[in-house]
Design an enzyme around this catalytic site. Structure first.
Site, PDB file in Angstrom:
ATOM      1  N   ARG A  77     -12.261 -14.457  -3.666  1.00  0.00           N
ATOM      2  CA  ARG A  77     -12.646 -14.419  -5.088  1.00  0.00           C
ATOM      3  C   ARG A  77     -14.054 -13.872  -5.270  1.00  0.00           C
ATOM      4  NH1 ARG A  77     -14.740 -18.681  -7.562  1.00  0.00           N
ATOM      5  NH2 ARG A  77     -13.418 -20.216  -6.552  1.00  0.00           N
ATOM      6  N   LYS A 109      -6.014   3.909 -14.256  1.00  0.00           N
ATOM      7  CA  LYS A 109      -5.701   5.257 -14.726  1.00  0.00           C
ATOM      8  C   LYS A 109      -5.967   6.285 -13.616  1.00  0.00           C
ATOM      9  CE  LYS A 109      -4.740   3.183 -18.596  1.00  0.00           C
ATOM     10  NZ  LYS A 109      -5.357   1.876 -18.540  1.00  0.00           N
ATOM     11  N   ASP A 133     -17.581   3.339 -21.160  1.00  0.00           N
ATOM     12  CA  ASP A 133     -16.245   3.339 -20.564  1.00  0.00           C
ATOM     13  C   ASP A 133     -15.948   4.786 -20.179  1.00  0.00           C
ATOM     14  OD1 ASP A 133     -13.492   3.497 -20.061  1.00  0.00           O
ATOM     15  OD2 ASP A 133     -13.019   1.850 -21.419  1.00  0.00           O
ATOM     16  N   TYR A 143     -10.021   1.962 -26.802  1.00  0.00           N
ATOM     17  CA  TYR A 143      -8.688   1.521 -26.374  1.00  0.00           C
ATOM     18  C   TYR A 143      -8.338   0.267 -27.211  1.00  0.00           C
ATOM     19  CZ  TYR A 143      -5.410  -1.203 -23.643  1.00  0.00           C
ATOM     20  OH  TYR A 143      -4.356  -1.981 -23.260  1.00  0.00           O
TER      21      TYR A 143
END
Ligand SMILES: Cc1ncc(COP(=O)(O)O)c(C=O)c1O
Length: 399
Positions: free
Chosen positions: A62, A212, A187, A115
C-alpha cells in the site's frame, strides 16, 4: 544500463529504458511483477529504521512496491519531474492530489471543461467536505484570476480538455499560480509527455489517467501524479497511505510495458487522427470538427506554443441532431462504441449521454457539448480502413 546517463537520452529511449533496465535482484530483463503484499526485514533494527524513514526499503505494497517504483521512475523521467506516484485510477490520483492540498473551507479554481468524473468530484463529492471548486471558462486567464482568494489552494486545468479539445494556456496559469503562491495542477492525459510537458512550462503537478495512452491497450485502469520529490514523498506518506488508492503490481507492470511503445503509438495516433479530422472537416453531414492539429482550431496558435503534437482525439458535431449521432454510432464496425480513450483500438462515444452525463444540461451548454457532439479516439489501425468505416456509417445518416 545504470552507467548510462538516462537524463541525456531522447524520449523514445527513455520509454524503453527509463524504468531501470535489468532487475538487479534477479537479472530479469523485464521488471518482475513483485506480487507481494509485504516485504521481510533482515532484522528488527532494520525494520524499525525503514519505518522511521532512516533507511530505504520496502515495507508493504500500500505504501510502495518495486514494480510500482519502476513505473514511477519512468514517468518522472518522461514528464521531466523529480518524482512520481502511481494510483489505482486517474480519479484516485486526482482526488488524492486535491485532498492533499485542501482542507474544509478552502477552494480550488479550475477550468470548466473537464472529464465528467472530475467535474462530479469537484461539484458533488468535494462539496460534502466543504471544499468548493470554482469552475471558470479557462480560455480567458482573467477568469481564473478573478476567482482566486486567500482560501484558494491550487489552480486545476485539463488541457487539451475532454471532450472539446479546449486548450488552456499553461504558462499563463503557472504565472498566475506563482503570483498567489499556489500550485498549478495539469491533467496531461490527452497529450501525454510525448506531446506536452507541463512541468517544463511552469506547472507544479501533473496528473494522468494512465488508463488511456500510458497503458495504451485498454486493459488497465490506473493513475499517475508527477511533481517535486518533497511533494510526492508527502503525498505517499499521507493521502496514499491513509486512503489507500494504490495501483496493483500487475497493473504497474502493464503500464511499464505500455510505456515502452508510447512514442511510436503517439506518432501513429496523431498521423491517423489528423487524416480522420481532415476527412470529417469536409464531410457535408458534419457541422464542425475539433482537433488541435487543424488550423481551424480556435486556439491553433496556443497549440503550437505549448504542444509538440496534437494527439489522437477528434470530436465533431454531426448534422441531424442526436438521432444522426446514434445512427452513426450504431453503424460503425471498426470503431467500437465505448467510453475511455487512448487505446490501440479506435473508439466512438456520445459525451452528453455518456462520459459527460454528470454535467447538467446547463453546464453542457456552457462547455459547448451539444447533443450532436461525437468523440472519437483514433486508434492505430490503418487510416484508410477507419475512414472507410466512418464513410459507410455516415452514408446511413439522414439529415
Ligand atoms: C482527462 C481525464 N482525466 C481523468 C480521467 C479519470 O481517469 P480514470 O478513468 O483512470 O479514473 C479520465 C477518464 O476518462 C480522463 O479522460
Amino acid at each position: 544500463m545504470s552507467r548510462i546517463n538516462l537524463k541525456k537520452m531522447k524520449f523514445a529511449t527513455l520509454c524503453v529504458h527509463g524504468s531501470g533496465g535489468v532487475d538487479p535482484a534477479t537479472g530479469a530483463v523485464s521488471i518482475p511483477i513483485y506480487q507481494s503484499s509485504t516485504f521481510a526485514f533482515h532484522n528488527a533494527r532494520e525494520g524499525a529504521q525503514i519505518f522511521a524513514g532512516e533507511r530505504d526499503g520496502y515495507v508493504y505494497t500500500r505504501i510502495g512496491n518495486p514494480t510500482q517504483a519502476a513505473l514511477e521512475k519512468e514517468i518522472a523521467f518522461l514528464e521531466n519531474g523529480e518524482a512520481a506516484l502511481a494510483f489505482g485510477s486517474g480519479m484516485a490520483a486526482i482526488s488524492s492530489v486535491v485532498l492533499s492540498l485542501c482542507e474544509s473551507g478552502s477552494n480550488v479554481v479550475s477550468s470548466n471543461t473537464l472529464y465528467g468524473g472530475t467535474h462530479q468530484l469537484f461539484k458533488e463529492t468535494l462539496v460534502r467536505y466543504q471544499i468548493e471548486v470554482r469552475e471558470v471558462d479557462g480560455t480567458q486567464i482573467e477568469n481564473f484570476a478573478s476567482e482566486i482568494d486567500e482560501y484558494t489552494r491550487c489552480i486545476y486545468i485539463e488541457t487539451p480538455a475532454n471532450p472539446t479539445l479546449t486548450i488552456i494556456d499553461i504558462e499563463a496559469c503557472a504565472r498566475l499560480a506563482r503570483k498567489h503562491n499556489i500550485p498549478l495542477i495539469v491533467d496531461n492525459t490527452f497529450s501525454t509527455p510525448y506531446f506536452q510537458r507541463p512541468l517544463d512550462i511552469g506547472a507544479d503537478i501533473v496528473v494522468h489517467s494512465a488508463t488511456k495512452y500510458i497503458g495504451g491497450h485498454g486493459d488497465t485502469v490506473a493513475g499517475l501524479v508527477v511533481g517535486s520529490k518533497a511533494y510526492i514523498d508527502e503525498l505517499r506518506n499521507s493521502i496514499l497511505r491513509d486512503l489507500g488508492g494504490i495501483i496493483s503490481p500487475l497493473n504497474a507492470w502493464l503500464l511499464v510495458r505500455g510505456l515502452k511503445t508510447l512514442a511510436i503509438r503517439m506518432e501513429r495516433h496523431q498521423e491517423t487522427a489528423l487524416e480522420v479530422a481532415k476527412y470529417l472537416n469536409f464531410h457535408p453531414k458534419v457541422r464542425r470538427v475539433w482537433y488541435p492539429g487543424l488550423t481551424t482550431h480556435p486556439q491553433y496558435e496556443l497549440v503550437k506554443k505549448q504542444m509538440t503534437g496534437f494527439g489522437g482525439i477528434v470530436s465533431f458535431e454531426i448534422k441531424g441532431g442526436r438521432k444522426a449521432g446514434e445512427t452513426l454510432m450504431n453503424n460503425v464496425h471498426l470503431f467500437t462504441l465505448a467510453v475511455s480513450l487512448g487505446d490501440v483500438d479506435s473508439l466512438i462515444e456520445h459525451p452528453a449521454s455518456m462520459t459527460h452525463s454528470t454535467y447538467g444540461q446547463q453546464d453542457l451548454k456552457k462547455c459547448g457539448i451539444s447533443e450532436e457532439f461525437v468523440r472519437l479516439s483514433v486508434g492505430i489501425e490503418d487510416r484508410h480502413d477507419l475512414i472507410d468505416d466512418l464513410s459507410q456509417a455516415l452514408r446511413k445518416v439522414k439529415i
